[in-house]
Design a protein around this motif. Structure first.
Motif, PDB file in Angstrom:
ATOM      1  N   PHE A  46       0.813  -1.217   0.000  1.00 45.54           N
ATOM      2  CA  PHE A  46       0.000   0.000   0.000  1.00 45.54           C
ATOM      3  C   PHE A  46       0.849   1.271   0.000  1.00 45.54           C
ATOM      4  O   PHE A  46       0.334   2.354  -0.261  1.00 45.54           O
ATOM      5  N   LYS A  47       2.121   1.136   0.304  1.00 50.06           N
ATOM      6  CA  LYS A  47       3.000   2.310   0.275  1.00 50.06           C
ATOM      7  C   LYS A  47       3.639   2.500  -1.097  1.00 50.06           C
ATOM      8  O   LYS A  47       4.274   3.508  -1.354  1.00 50.06           O
ATOM      9  N   TYR A  95       5.160  23.466   0.441  1.00 53.45           N
ATOM     10  CA  TYR A  95       6.457  22.822   0.359  1.00 53.45           C
ATOM     11  C   TYR A  95       6.550  21.734   1.411  1.00 53.45           C
ATOM     12  O   TYR A  95       7.188  21.877   2.449  1.00 53.45           O
ATOM     13  N   TYR A  96       5.850  20.640   1.132  1.00 52.95           N
ATOM     14  CA  TYR A  96       5.923  19.467   1.993  1.00 52.95           C
ATOM     15  C   TYR A  96       6.311  18.271   1.141  1.00 52.95           C
ATOM     16  O   TYR A  96       5.480  17.422   0.831  1.00 52.95           O
ATOM     17  N   PRO A  97       7.569  18.231   0.684  1.00 53.85           N
ATOM     18  CA  PRO A  97       7.979  17.117  -0.181  1.00 53.85           C
ATOM     19  C   PRO A  97       7.803  15.784   0.540  1.00 53.85           C
ATOM     20  O   PRO A  97       8.297  15.600   1.647  1.00 53.85           O
ATOM     21  N   SER A  98       7.084  14.875  -0.081  1.00 57.56           N
ATOM     22  CA  SER A  98       6.752  13.614   0.574  1.00 57.56           C
ATOM     23  C   SER A  98       7.911  12.620   0.492  1.00 57.56           C
ATOM     24  O   SER A  98       8.277  12.188  -0.608  1.00 57.56           O
ATOM     25  N   PRO A  99       8.471  12.227   1.622  1.00 63.00           N
ATOM     26  CA  PRO A  99       9.532  11.193   1.599  1.00 63.00           C
ATOM     27  C   PRO A  99       9.029   9.881   1.001  1.00 63.00           C
ATOM     28  O   PRO A  99       9.750   9.210   0.284  1.00 63.00           O
ATOM     29  N   ALA A 100       7.767   9.542   1.295  1.00 64.51           N
ATOM     30  CA  ALA A 100       7.221   8.267   0.807  1.00 64.51           C
ATOM     31  C   ALA A 100       7.121   8.248  -0.712  1.00 64.51           C
ATOM     32  O   ALA A 100       7.294   7.201  -1.336  1.00 64.51           O
ATOM     33  N   LEU A 101       6.820   9.413  -1.310  1.00 64.74           N
ATOM     34  CA  LEU A 101       6.784   9.478  -2.777  1.00 64.74           C
ATOM     35  C   LEU A 101       8.191   9.577  -3.349  1.00 64.74           C
ATOM     36  O   LEU A 101       8.490   9.001  -4.400  1.00 64.74           O
ATOM     37  N   VAL A 103      10.941   8.199  -2.479  1.00 66.26           N
ATOM     38  CA  VAL A 103      11.670   6.932  -2.618  1.00 66.26           C
ATOM     39  C   VAL A 103      11.251   6.142  -3.865  1.00 66.26           C
ATOM     40  O   VAL A 103      11.943   5.212  -4.259  1.00 66.26           O
TER      41      VAL A 103
ATOM     42  N   ASN B  17      -0.593   5.567   4.312  1.00 66.17           N
ATOM     43  CA  ASN B  17      -1.303   4.665   3.402  1.00 66.17           C
ATOM     44  C   ASN B  17      -1.628   3.303   4.007  1.00 66.17           C
ATOM     45  O   ASN B  17      -1.452   2.274   3.353  1.00 66.17           O
ATOM     46  N   ILE B  42      11.499   5.864   6.584  1.00 70.36           N
ATOM     47  CA  ILE B  42      10.742   6.739   5.678  1.00 70.36           C
ATOM     48  C   ILE B  42       9.438   7.176   6.353  1.00 70.36           C
ATOM     49  O   ILE B  42       9.014   8.328   6.243  1.00 70.36           O
ATOM     50  N   GLU B  46       7.788  10.907   7.238  1.00 74.53           N
ATOM     51  CA  GLU B  46       6.404  11.306   6.977  1.00 74.53           C
ATOM     52  C   GLU B  46       5.744  11.865   8.238  1.00 74.53           C
ATOM     53  O   GLU B  46       4.970  12.821   8.176  1.00 74.53           O
ATOM     54  N   MET B  49       6.891  15.354   8.774  1.00 74.77           N
ATOM     55  CA  MET B  49       6.180  16.242   7.848  1.00 74.77           C
ATOM     56  C   MET B  49       4.749  16.494   8.334  1.00 74.77           C
ATOM     57  O   MET B  49       4.221  17.600   8.222  1.00 74.77           O
TER      58      MET B  49
END
Lengths: 178, 85
Positions: A46-47, A95-101, A103, B17, B42, B46, B49
């Protein structure tokens, strides 16, 4: 080289070894349906971005009975869909760059996801090519390489493409080196 | 505090998620990392953030993270004391 199993996935259909698998959902939701039906025990799914979800479920369905030594995949659009999703997190005054995206902003992450899940310790590689046929000589060269051929009996190889939401296609094969 | 904990659980599920999970599935006192939810590095980014985006909290001292992110409850307690929005 001989192909023993093959799966093809589009946003509306799944075909395994020539047999259509009936699915209810379409597009991204169909990948979740396939996960729930064939995998179920790997919440990290799901990630994943759509490209990785596509390659992952295709590999899971294909590799139920088979272990492979290497994973060689390719596509035309690299990780553009997820790159755009990531870009959206740093656009429009936010400006909240997603770490999950972040990667998943490389196309070869999908090969790593498959290798981790299936304990593949041989080669994993990802090529950005014009069309699926361009991968064939690369697979042949890899499998006939004298340095690798003694240990490289089976390869998971194919095309995994995702350029936009709900727009993707995959064709993966298990290829034997004899 | 309990209302904040429930809100935080929903925000964590959305940010990370956890599509198969509901707030009721998360124990407010269970460890977030290692055991419990089993989050990774990671996921930690999140959560940092999330604190910034939703509550205006910027974590400047990396050492403080271990205590703050021990559980949902410790996160909520930190938010209540330090939120700017």
């Amino acid at each position: 080289m001989r192909v023993t199993h093959q799966i093809e996935i589009s946003p509306t259909s799944v075909v395994l070894d020539g047999q259509t698998i009936v699915v209810e959902a379409v597009g991204d939701a169909m990948l979740v349906e396939l996960y729930r039906r064939y995998v179920c025990d790997y919440p990290k799914f799901f990630k994943m971005d759509t490209l990785s979800r596509l390659g992952f479920v295709a590999a899971e369905i294909l590799l139920k009975e088979t272990k492979v030594d290497a994973v060689i995949l390719a596509n035309r659009s690299a990780s553009i869909k997820n790159d755009n999703d990531y870009l959206a997190t740093i656009s429009e005054g936010r400006y909240y760059p997603s770490p999950a995206l972040f990667v998943y902003t490389l196309p070869n992450i999908v090969t790593g996801e498959i290798a981790i899940r299936r304990h593949v310790q041989g080669e994993t590689s990802f090529y950005v090519l014009d069309k699926p046929d361009d991968l064939d000589p690369i697979i042949r060269a890899t499998m006939s390489n004298d340095l690798q051929s003694s240990n490289l009996q089976t390869v998971l190889a194919g095309w995994v493409e995702c350029s936009e939401p709900n727009r993707f296609n995959a064709k993966l094969q298990i290829i034997w080196n004899n | 505090m309990e209302q904040l904990i429930e809100q935080l659980k929903s925000q964590i599920i959305e940010a990370l998620n956890f599509e198969d999970m509901t707030p009721a599935d998360i124990d407010a006192d269970a460890p977030l990392f290692g055991e419990g939810l089993g989050l990774d590095s990671i996921d930690a980014l999140e959560l940092i953030m999330l604190l910034d985006r939703e509550y205006g909290i910027k974590l400047s001292d990396p050492k403080s993270g271990k205590a703050i992110f021990q559980s949902v409850r410790t996160m909520a307690e930190y938010i209540q004391s330090n939120r700017t929005k």
